[in-house]
Design a protein around this motif. Sequence first.
Motif, PDB file in Angstrom:
ATOM      1  N   GLU A  58      -8.535  -9.147   4.125  1.00 29.92           N
ATOM      2  CA  GLU A  58      -8.714  -9.936   2.895  1.00 29.92           C
ATOM      3  C   GLU A  58      -7.570  -9.796   1.905  1.00 29.92           C
ATOM      4  O   GLU A  58      -7.317 -10.709   1.123  1.00 29.92           O
ATOM      5  N   PHE A  59      -6.920  -8.618   1.891  1.00 31.01           N
ATOM      6  CA  PHE A  59      -5.959  -8.329   0.814  1.00 31.01           C
ATOM      7  C   PHE A  59      -4.612  -7.856   1.352  1.00 31.01           C
ATOM      8  O   PHE A  59      -4.553  -7.145   2.360  1.00 31.01           O
ATOM      9  N   LYS A  60      -3.564  -8.223   0.635  1.00 28.40           N
ATOM     10  CA  LYS A  60      -2.249  -7.592   0.781  1.00 28.40           C
ATOM     11  C   LYS A  60      -2.027  -6.823  -0.528  1.00 28.40           C
ATOM     12  O   LYS A  60      -2.698  -7.096  -1.528  1.00 28.40           O
ATOM     13  N   ALA A  61      -1.062  -5.918  -0.526  1.00 24.63           N
ATOM     14  CA  ALA A  61      -0.811  -5.180  -1.772  1.00 24.63           C
ATOM     15  C   ALA A  61       0.648  -4.810  -1.887  1.00 24.63           C
ATOM     16  O   ALA A  61       1.347  -4.662  -0.876  1.00 24.63           O
ATOM     17  N   GLY A  62       1.112  -4.669  -3.117  1.00 20.42           N
ATOM     18  CA  GLY A  62       2.486  -4.228  -3.335  1.00 20.42           C
ATOM     19  C   GLY A  62       2.612  -3.616  -4.714  1.00 20.42           C
ATOM     20  O   GLY A  62       1.726  -3.744  -5.562  1.00 20.42           O
TER      21      GLY A  62
END
Length: 465
Positions: A357-361
């Motif tokens: 559901e998610f990507k992150a940075g």
Amino acid sequence: MQYISTRGDAPALGFRDALLAGLARDGGLYLPETWPQLSKKEIRHLRGKSYQDVAFAVLSHFTGDEIPADALKSMIDEAYATFRHPAIAPLVQVGPNDYVLELFHGTTLAFKDVAMQLLARLMDYVLAERGERATIVGATSGDTGGAAIDAFAGRERTDVFILFPHGKVSPVQQRQMTTSGHANVHAVAVHGNFDDCQDLVKAMFNDVAFRESVKLSGVNSINWARIMAQVVYYFTSAISLGAPDRKVSFTVPTGNFGDIFAGYVAKRMGLPIDRLVIATNDNDILARTLKTGRYEMKPVVATTSPSMDIQISSNFERLLFESYGRDSAAVRSAMSGLRQSGAFEIQPEALKAIRREFKAGRATQKQVAETIRATLAETGYLLDPHTATGIFVASKNAKGTSPMVTLATAHPAKFQAAVESACGIHPALPSWMGDLMSREEHFDLLEPELKAVEAFISQHARAKA
Ligand SMILES: Cc1ncc(COP(=O)(O)O)c(C=O)c1O
Ligand SMILES: N[C@@H](CCOP(=O)(O)O)C(=O)O
């Protein structure tokens, strides 16, 4: 519609009770028993509608028959009449496939106004209907506090106590909290950081005797109604970019995980969202968690985006509940690990679900400053440091075909020093709040000790059991 707790040990509540409860009695967070669905046809039907009409179409699924349609419509109209832009949340194109969703046209220049103006009216409505008063307690890293104080100032049925970390909010944020002048408003500086303030708020909710004695209620995003109101702008912006017939991605500057969880809710309701990207500053617990599967607290560091200087990201508990297939025992075990050792591991299946559901940075302070400077030079658009965190992370996570919308969570004038040091421009406050910095301040200063804070609140609160 019934609301259930992530920890499974509190009674399910209807909308009005969940609204006033804030945090569930078992320490968990409320969310709807099932996600309401909007079909493609229903979403298409919202094209060309006003923000207020879309808000009604989305929110009435959550309020059900507990708030009559006419009353909900008038509260929505009144709440968004306080905004200074006719579109409420306008979308600005800053690149071929890149957009900024401006959420800072409300009374305190941050996205918190979108939900808080409605929340105050909903609470007033329910309290009036019941002939009751409430004591509202909130923790803020700078923006929730100002928005809550503005939205609740002068309201007869509520007293508002906002705990903010002393010396760790911007001068504009502080003035927005300390210059209200209304008798029902109490700005309380705490020697500590945002997490200390949030811990105190949660501890007050878990102290049943105190909670009942002052009729405690909350306005942080632990309160479901905050999340619910934030779902609306995912719909308005995606629809204006072609949804439901085109997928849209969002990057969200993230701290307490409320705003991006609202995006997740929009997706669960049927909005075709492609990527949901979590953008953090140096306080990168969420980016680390997605990478390693271990949610592990580290000391908070002060950054140029102070509103995101957070380690304990309250709404992550709602996502855990979802990712564990709504298994409240698994959530309870993770939360007890966090309390005892400051960390917990996410089980592999749940982690996979989160990564789907998610990507992150993360953006460092240097990258944030450079993003403010370069965006201004290349497009003429001035970002605040929180939005710049989002723009930087979005640039690393854009996906060819779908438009990328970055949520602009605050006006640059709320963070004048950071913006000026990044690009040399001193962003002015809008003329209608030009006298903010010369207004007289009133606030109390307390130690982060539960009993001292409870005693202060008991002494000043008008709501009594
Ligand atoms: C300006 C700004 N941007 C981003 C955030 C992060 O939002 P959330 O806590 O909902 O993740 C906050 C507050 O937390 C904020 O005040
Ligand atoms: N950034 C927030 C922190 C509190 O978040 P909330 O969305 O849970 O109220 C702030 O500005 O106070």
